[in-house]
Design an enzyme around this catalytic site. Structure first.
Site, PDB file in Angstrom:
ATOM      1  CB  THR A   1       2.788   0.697   6.227  1.00 59.91           C
ATOM      2  OG1 THR A   1       1.419   0.426   6.555  1.00 59.91           O
ATOM      3  CG2 THR A   1       3.637   0.407   7.453  1.00 59.91           C
TER       4      THR A   1
ATOM      5  CG  ASP B   1      -2.134  -0.110   8.452  1.00 66.53           C
ATOM      6  OD1 ASP B   1      -3.022   0.760   8.488  1.00 66.53           O
ATOM      7  OD2 ASP B   1      -2.177  -1.095   7.697  1.00 66.53           O
TER       8      ASP B   1
ATOM      9  NE  ARG C   1      -4.842  -7.077   6.966  1.00 66.38           N
ATOM     10  CZ  ARG C   1      -4.126  -7.337   5.877  1.00 66.38           C
ATOM     11  NH1 ARG C   1      -4.734  -7.551   4.734  1.00 66.38           N
ATOM     12  NH2 ARG C   1      -2.810  -7.348   5.929  1.00 66.38           N
TER      13      ARG C   1
ATOM     14  NE  ARG D   1      17.598  15.390  -5.507  1.00 64.63           N
ATOM     15  CZ  ARG D   1      17.308  16.659  -5.718  1.00 64.63           C
ATOM     16  NH1 ARG D   1      17.726  17.586  -4.880  1.00 64.63           N
ATOM     17  NH2 ARG D   1      16.614  17.015  -6.789  1.00 64.63           N
TER      18      ARG D   1
ATOM     19  N   GLY E   1       0.823  -1.201   0.000  1.00 69.41           N
ATOM     20  CA  GLY E   1       0.000   0.000   0.000  1.00 69.41           C
ATOM     21  C   GLY E   1       0.859   1.254   0.000  1.00 69.41           C
TER      22      GLY E   1
ATOM     23  CG  ASP F   1       1.390  -2.703  10.262  1.00 71.24           C
ATOM     24  OD1 ASP F   1       2.224  -2.066   9.591  1.00 71.24           O
ATOM     25  OD2 ASP F   1       0.557  -3.485   9.745  1.00 71.24           O
TER      26      ASP F   1
ATOM     27  CB  VAL G   1      17.024   5.864  -2.301  1.00 66.69           C
ATOM     28  CG1 VAL G   1      17.855   4.834  -3.086  1.00 66.69           C
ATOM     29  CG2 VAL G   1      16.447   5.222  -1.055  1.00 66.69           C
TER      30      VAL G   1
ATOM     31  NE  ARG H   1      -1.621  -5.014  -2.201  1.00 65.92           N
ATOM     32  CZ  ARG H   1      -1.296  -4.613  -0.976  1.00 65.92           C
ATOM     33  NH1 ARG H   1      -0.196  -5.065  -0.416  1.00 65.92           N
ATOM     34  NH2 ARG H   1      -2.063  -3.755  -0.317  1.00 65.92           N
ATOM     35  CB  CYS H   2       4.056  -9.133  -7.479  1.00 67.02           C
ATOM     36  SG  CYS H   2       4.878 -10.166  -8.708  1.00 67.02           S
TER      37      CYS H   2
ATOM     38  CD  GLN I   1      -8.311   6.102   7.135  1.00 63.04           C
ATOM     39  OE1 GLN I   1      -7.918   5.795   8.257  1.00 63.04           O
ATOM     40  NE2 GLN I   1      -9.174   5.344   6.477  1.00 63.04           N
TER      41      GLN I   1
ATOM     42  N   GLY J   1     -10.427  13.241  21.379  1.00 64.99           N
ATOM     43  CA  GLY J   1     -11.331  13.088  22.506  1.00 64.99           C
ATOM     44  C   GLY J   1     -12.495  12.155  22.260  1.00 64.99           C
TER      45      GLY J   1
ATOM     46  CE  LYS K   1     -28.784  17.793  25.542  1.00 67.36           C
ATOM     47  NZ  LYS K   1     -30.089  17.208  25.934  1.00 67.36           N
TER      48      LYS K   1
ATOM     49  CG  ASP L   1       4.375  -8.113   7.757  1.00 65.29           C
ATOM     50  OD1 ASP L   1       5.234  -8.347   8.609  1.00 65.29           O
ATOM     51  OD2 ASP L   1       3.686  -9.015   7.216  1.00 65.29           O
ATOM     52  N   GLY L   2       4.475  -7.037   4.275  1.00 69.35           N
ATOM     53  CA  GLY L   2       4.571  -7.890   3.099  1.00 69.35           C
ATOM     54  C   GLY L   2       5.803  -7.590   2.272  1.00 69.35           C
ATOM     55  CB  SER L   3       7.366  -4.380   1.298  1.00 68.74           C
ATOM     56  OG  SER L   3       6.185  -3.869   0.719  1.00 68.74           O
TER      57      SER L   3
END
Length: 319
Positions: free
Chosen positions: A125, A127, A171, A25, A11, A129, A23, A72-73, A251, A185, A214, A103-105
Site C-alpha cells: 500500500t 500509505d 486517509r 518464481r 488499492g 500504514d 511468489v 473491492r468485494c 500517486q 522543505g 515570497k 489493512d483491509g486485505s
C-alpha cells in the site's frame, strides 16, 4: 504443499507486480505450482483462478499496478463468501495463499486463517500504514512521485510568489505527507496523527511573509480535510494569494523504484517460504532492513504511528 495461490487486493501500489513475480518464481524454484487469483477476493468467490508459469511473470518487475488486477468485494466480508472462496481454492487443489495488500486485505487473510486455510500476508500500500513493517510495497515510489510533483509546483510558486496547498493521499496515515514535506522543505505539514490549529499555520505564514518570504508550500494529507478548504481558509485569514493542487491517483501509478522492487521481491519470497514451512496467519515485513514475520492479528491490533522525531524535525526546519 504442492500448490499455492497469490492475489492482490485493495488499492494498487507500485511493486505489486514485482511481488507476484517473486511468489511465482520462488514457488516454482521449489517445485511448487502457482495459481494466480484475478480481481482479489472477488476472484476467489467467482473462481477466477489460473495456473501461472515462469514466463507469465516475465517483463513485469518494472511495471506499476498489478497484472492480477484488484477489486473491492463486500461479499467476501460474509462467512458465506469466505466459505465459497475456500471451497474454490480446495477444488483447485491450492494448499495455501499469499495475499498482497493493505489493512483491509489483511483482515481478509485473517478471516481465511481463522477458518483453517493457510494464508500469509504481504504488505502492499502506498500509505505505509501497516503496523509490523517499516515500509510497505509502493510507499517509496509514491513518495518520489509526490516529491517530483512538489518540485514542479515550487517552481511556479516561486515565479508567481504564491502560497500552494498540495493535497496528498493518506486517509488515516500521514507518512506520505510527512516524508514528502520534509524532503521538499514544506513550511507546514498537516497529518491526521498531529492536528494543528489554523491560527498556528497562519501565524507561521505571516511570520515568513514579514521577513520577506515570497512563497510557501503546505502539504495536507487527505485525512485532515480538503486541500481546497484549507487553501480557502488560509487565503481568507492571511490575504496571501493561495492555490491548491490535489495530486490524487497519480500517486498510485508509475514504475516502481529500485527500493520497492527489491522490497517486494524479499517480502514475497519469504511469504512463500513461510507457507512451505507450514506457517499460517502471518505477515512478512521489513524491520531495521531485516525481513521478519509476525502474526497478522498482532499487526491488525496495533495502531500505525508516525515518527514523532521526523515530525518535530520538519517543524524545526520550517521556521
Amino acid at each position: 504443499m504442492k500448490r499455492i495461490g497469490v492475489l492482490t487486493s485493495g488499492g494498487d501500489s507500485p511493486g505489486m507486480n514485482a511481488a507476484i513475480r517473486a511468489v511465482v518464481r520462488k514457488a516454482i524454484y521449489h517445485d511448487v505450482e502457482v495459481y494466480g487469483i484475478y480481481y482479489g477476493y472477488s476472484g476467489l468467490i467467482n473462481n477466477h483462478i489460473e495456473k501461472m508459469e515462469v514466463g507469465d511473470v516475465g517483463d513485469i518487475i518494472h511495471r506499476g499496478g498489478t497484472m492480477l488486477y484488484t477489486a473491492r468485494c463486500e461479499e467476501f466480508k460474509t462467512k458465506e463468501g469466505q466459505q465459497q472462496a475456500i471451497e474454490n481454492l480446495n477444488k483447485a487443489g491450492i494448499d495455501g495463499l499469499v495475499v498482497v495488500g493493505g489493512d483491509g486485505s489483511f483482515h481478509g487473510a485473517e478471516a481465511l486463517t481463522s477458518l483453517g486455510y493457510p494464508t500469509i500476508g504481504v504488505p502492499g500500500t502506498i500509505d505505509n500504514d501497516v503496523p509490523g513493517t517499516d515500509f510497505t510495497i509502493g510507499f517509496d515510489t509514491a513518495l518520489n512521485t509526490v516529491i517530483n510533483a512538489i518540485d514542479k509546483i515550487r517552481d511556479t510558486a516561486t515565479s508567481h510568489e504564491r502560497t500552494y496547498v498540495i493535497e496528498v493521499m493518506g486517509r488515516d496515515a500521514g507518512d506520505l505527507a510527512l516524508w514528502s514535506g520534509l524532503a521538499d522543505g514544506a513550511e507546514t505539514i498537516m497529518i491526521p496523527e498531529q492536528p494543528q490549529e489554523t491560527e498556528d499555520i497562519v501565524e507561521r505564514l505571516l511570520r515568513g511573509h514579514r521577513r520577506g518570504k515570497k512563497h510557501s508550500i503546505i502539504i495536507v494529507a487527505e485525512g485532515v480535510g480538503s486541500g481546497v478548504d484549507v487553501a480557502r481558509e488560509i487565503q481568507d485569514e492571511t490575504g496571501l494569494e493561495t492555490r491548491v493542487t490535489v495530486l490524487g491517483h497519480i500517486q498510485r501509478g508509475g514504475s516502481p523504484t529500485a527500493f520497492d522492487r527489491v522490497l517486494a521481491s524479499r517480502l514475497a519470497s519469504r511469504a512463500v517460504e513461510l507457507l512451505l514451512e507450514g506457517e499460517s496467519g502471518k505477515m512478512v515485513g521489513l524491520v531495521n532492513n531485516q525481513v521478519v514475520h509476525k502474526p497478522i492479528q498482532t499487526a491488525l491490533e496495533e495502531k500505525h504511528k508516525i515518527d514523532q522525531n521526523m515530525y518535530k524535525l520538519s517543524q524545526e526546519l520550517s521556521i
